[in-house]
Scaffold this motif. Sequence first.
Motif, PDB file in Angstrom:
ATOM      1  N   LYS A  85       0.856  -1.037   0.045  1.00 19.06           N
ATOM      2  CA  LYS A  85      -0.103  -0.011   0.010  1.00 19.06           C
ATOM      3  C   LYS A  85       0.850   1.112   0.129  1.00 19.06           C
ATOM      4  N   ARG A  86       1.086   1.738  -1.292  1.00 12.20           N
ATOM      5  CA  ARG A  86       2.026   3.102  -1.462  1.00 12.20           C
ATOM      6  C   ARG A  86       0.894   3.907  -2.433  1.00 12.20           C
ATOM      7  N   GLU A  87       1.185   5.305  -2.301  1.00  9.90           N
ATOM      8  CA  GLU A  87       0.890   6.230  -3.198  1.00  9.90           C
ATOM      9  C   GLU A  87       1.316   5.626  -4.732  1.00  9.90           C
ATOM     10  N   ARG A  88       2.693   5.208  -4.866  1.00  8.48           N
ATOM     11  CA  ARG A  88       3.328   4.891  -6.173  1.00  8.48           C
ATOM     12  C   ARG A  88       2.376   3.823  -6.885  1.00  8.48           C
ATOM     13  N   HIS A  89       1.539   2.965  -6.248  1.00  4.78           N
ATOM     14  CA  HIS A  89       1.023   1.950  -6.416  1.00  4.78           C
ATOM     15  C   HIS A  89      -0.479   2.039  -6.926  1.00  4.78           C
ATOM     16  N   ASN A  90      -0.941   3.373  -6.652  1.00  2.00           N
ATOM     17  CA  ASN A  90      -2.393   3.563  -6.858  1.00  2.00           C
ATOM     18  C   ASN A  90      -3.007   3.232  -8.402  1.00  2.00           C
ATOM     19  N   GLU A  91      -2.152   3.483  -9.270  1.00  2.00           N
ATOM     20  CA  GLU A  91      -2.676   3.006 -10.659  1.00  2.00           C
ATOM     21  C   GLU A  91      -2.511   1.597 -10.831  1.00  2.00           C
ATOM     22  N   LEU A  92      -1.564   0.883 -10.322  1.00  3.79           N
ATOM     23  CA  LEU A  92      -1.444  -0.506 -10.654  1.00  3.79           C
ATOM     24  C   LEU A  92      -2.466  -1.143  -9.855  1.00  3.79           C
ATOM     25  N   ILE A  93      -2.673  -0.627  -8.658  1.00  6.22           N
ATOM     26  CA  ILE A  93      -3.999  -1.379  -7.990  1.00  6.22           C
ATOM     27  C   ILE A  93      -5.294  -1.339  -8.796  1.00  6.22           C
ATOM     28  N   GLN A  94      -5.681  -0.181  -9.285  1.00  4.95           N
ATOM     29  CA  GLN A  94      -6.605  -0.087 -10.096  1.00  4.95           C
ATOM     30  C   GLN A  94      -6.730  -0.829 -11.326  1.00  4.95           C
ATOM     31  N   GLU A  95      -5.491  -0.810 -11.997  1.00  5.77           N
ATOM     32  CA  GLU A  95      -5.535  -1.811 -13.017  1.00  5.77           C
ATOM     33  C   GLU A  95      -5.753  -3.148 -12.881  1.00  5.77           C
ATOM     34  N   ILE A  96      -5.085  -3.707 -11.613  1.00  2.32           N
ATOM     35  CA  ILE A  96      -5.311  -5.045 -11.258  1.00  2.32           C
ATOM     36  C   ILE A  96      -6.779  -5.545 -10.917  1.00  2.32           C
ATOM     37  N   ARG A  97      -7.647  -4.287 -10.163  1.00  2.00           N
ATOM     38  CA  ARG A  97      -8.960  -4.482  -9.930  1.00  2.00           C
ATOM     39  C   ARG A  97      -9.646  -4.354 -11.188  1.00  2.00           C
ATOM     40  N   ASP A  98      -9.404  -3.801 -12.089  1.00  4.28           N
ATOM     41  CA  ASP A  98     -10.145  -3.549 -13.311  1.00  4.28           C
ATOM     42  C   ASP A  98     -10.072  -4.839 -14.122  1.00  4.28           C
ATOM     43  N   ALA A  99      -8.900  -5.566 -13.947  1.00  3.68           N
ATOM     44  CA  ALA A  99      -8.801  -6.780 -14.767  1.00  3.68           C
ATOM     45  C   ALA A  99      -9.617  -7.715 -14.120  1.00  3.68           C
ATOM     46  N   GLY A 100      -9.934  -7.783 -13.112  1.00  5.08           N
ATOM     47  CA  GLY A 100     -10.892  -8.760 -12.383  1.00  5.08           C
ATOM     48  C   GLY A 100     -10.107  -9.699 -11.397  1.00  5.08           C
ATOM     49  N   ALA A 101      -8.879  -9.144 -10.962  1.00  5.25           N
ATOM     50  CA  ALA A 101      -8.432 -10.065  -9.886  1.00  5.25           C
ATOM     51  C   ALA A 101      -8.574  -9.294  -8.521  1.00  5.25           C
ATOM     52  N   ARG A 102      -8.117  -9.934  -7.558  1.00  7.67           N
ATOM     53  CA  ARG A 102      -8.451  -9.352  -6.140  1.00  7.67           C
ATOM     54  C   ARG A 102      -7.017  -8.991  -5.729  1.00  7.67           C
ATOM     55  N   VAL A 103      -6.861  -8.014  -4.967  1.00  8.93           N
ATOM     56  CA  VAL A 103      -5.767  -7.218  -4.502  1.00  8.93           C
ATOM     57  C   VAL A 103      -5.627  -7.667  -3.047  1.00  8.93           C
ATOM     58  N   ARG A 104      -4.231  -7.958  -2.573  1.00 10.29           N
ATOM     59  CA  ARG A 104      -4.212  -8.059  -0.972  1.00 10.29           C
ATOM     60  C   ARG A 104      -3.267  -7.021  -0.664  1.00 10.29           C
ATOM     61  N   LEU A 105      -3.469  -6.011  -0.238  1.00 14.98           N
ATOM     62  CA  LEU A 105      -2.760  -4.797   0.449  1.00 14.98           C
ATOM     63  C   LEU A 105      -1.960  -4.990   1.469  1.00 14.98           C
ATOM     64  N   ILE A 106      -0.704  -4.891   1.448  1.00 16.24           N
ATOM     65  CA  ILE A 106       0.123  -5.079   2.625  1.00 16.24           C
ATOM     66  C   ILE A 106       0.675  -3.779   3.026  1.00 16.24           C
ATOM     67  N   SER A 107       1.082  -3.583   4.224  1.00 14.87           N
ATOM     68  CA  SER A 107       1.945  -2.210   4.577  1.00 14.87           C
ATOM     69  C   SER A 107       3.272  -2.477   4.313  1.00 14.87           C
ATOM     70  N   ASP A 108       3.779  -3.613   4.542  1.00 15.57           N
ATOM     71  CA  ASP A 108       5.282  -3.973   4.410  1.00 15.57           C
ATOM     72  C   ASP A 108       5.788  -5.354   4.107  1.00 15.57           C
ATOM     73  N   GLY A 109       6.854  -5.805   4.093  1.00 16.82           N
ATOM     74  CA  GLY A 109       7.202  -7.039   3.859  1.00 16.82           C
ATOM     75  C   GLY A 109       6.951  -7.775   2.525  1.00 16.82           C
ATOM     76  N   ASP A 110       7.719  -7.351   1.453  1.00 13.82           N
ATOM     77  CA  ASP A 110       7.217  -7.812   0.086  1.00 13.82           C
ATOM     78  C   ASP A 110       8.074  -9.176  -0.006  1.00 13.82           C
ATOM     79  N   VAL A 111       9.117  -9.502   0.883  1.00  9.35           N
ATOM     80  CA  VAL A 111       9.670 -10.595   0.738  1.00  9.35           C
ATOM     81  C   VAL A 111       9.075 -11.974   0.922  1.00  9.35           C
ATOM     82  N   SER A 112       7.957 -11.867   1.842  1.00 13.76           N
ATOM     83  CA  SER A 112       7.368 -13.122   2.340  1.00 13.76           C
ATOM     84  C   SER A 112       6.325 -13.211   1.145  1.00 13.76           C
ATOM     85  N   ALA A 113       5.720 -11.986   0.814  1.00 14.75           N
ATOM     86  CA  ALA A 113       4.786 -11.935  -0.342  1.00 14.75           C
ATOM     87  C   ALA A 113       5.319 -12.597  -1.722  1.00 14.75           C
ATOM     88  N   ALA A 114       6.634 -12.369  -1.997  1.00 13.37           N
ATOM     89  CA  ALA A 114       7.160 -12.894  -3.263  1.00 13.37           C
ATOM     90  C   ALA A 114       7.010 -14.392  -3.101  1.00 13.37           C
TER      91      ALA A 114
END
Length: 345
Positions: free
Chosen positions: A175-204
């Motif tokens: 969840k970062r301002e830089r990702h606002n557009e990306l989040i919208q694109e993912i949602r528009d494509a029909g997928a679901r987004v899990r927003l996290i505040s930190d910790g993208d190593v675990s996510a990957a």
Amino acid sequence: METTLGLEIIEVVEQAAIASARWMGKGEKDIADEVAVEAMRERMNKIHMRGKIVIGEGERDDAPMLYIGEEVGICTQPDADKVCTPDELMEIDIAVDPCEGTNLCAYGQPGAMAVLAISEKGGLFAAPDFYMRKLAAPPAAKGKVDINKTPAENLKILAECLERGVDELVVIVMKRERHNELIQEIRDAGARVRLISDGDVSAAISCGFEGTNVHALMGIGAAPEGVISAAAMRCLGGHFQGQLIYDPAVVKTGLIGESKEANLERLASMGITDPDKIYTAEELANGKNVLFAGCGITPGTLMNGVRFFNGGYRTQSLVISSQSKTARFVDTVHMSGNPKRVSLV
Ligand code: VTB
């Protein structure tokens, strides 16, 4: 490299996680990090190995421990050839993040881990302290999704590879301002987004395992951690691509040097001739043998966090090896005192 090191390295991440977990929820992210660094370094220095930190807490001047270039392990000592075997004397490179997700730990949120990656000398990309655009996906989508494609295109490919609908996909994004557009694109494509505040190593890494309900990681996080994620995904056969981000205007939060121009100069001085290059997992962790180890600090998607009980504590770790092609989940009960009974809870 693997046999004994793989076992000892578990204790390295365990000790870092335990130290950090004592500071869980105390709102002190710097202390949670410091104690993890200290514990990790102390345990590492008891191993018969000749290690060098290639990704660590920063350059020598601003990090007293586990700084880039620091040598760790018994076999870095002057009399090493007397106490170490030729195998143990082989130089290895180590990338560490003793408390990945310091905020998560400080505020008692899920997903903080102590992590590291090991390879032979030169086997891990010494990423600068910049940001990285990342795309992680399961092994089935390896080489099929592409960071140059749009999120909608990648989600369509991912859905085909996993034989499910796009609406059945979950993408983790920070969840970062830089990702606002990306989040919208993912949602528009029909997928679901899990927003996290930190910790993208675990996510990957979660993308590599079925049952995590995580199918992709998209967005911009830190570059050094990108290398650690790539190492794990390389071992798992998962998809990982990373592109360095050197323009502060793209990142929006966080500091990455003074200016885009200064950052480009820094990259050039490091010998990175194409600053926009897209790196694969195999390029970021290109060693013959690669080992990833992580231990949960707070409970996460992959591992449980550290649990304290009267007389001991229990940890859960994950060691992934390219050599033995194993992802080993290790559950350890540590008996620090004299527990009435050793807890399996
Ligand atoms: C953090 C952290 C991630 O990247 O987001 C950081 O939580 C960089 O992003 O786990 P910000 O500066 O915008 O916070 C990681 O450390 C790893 O990639």
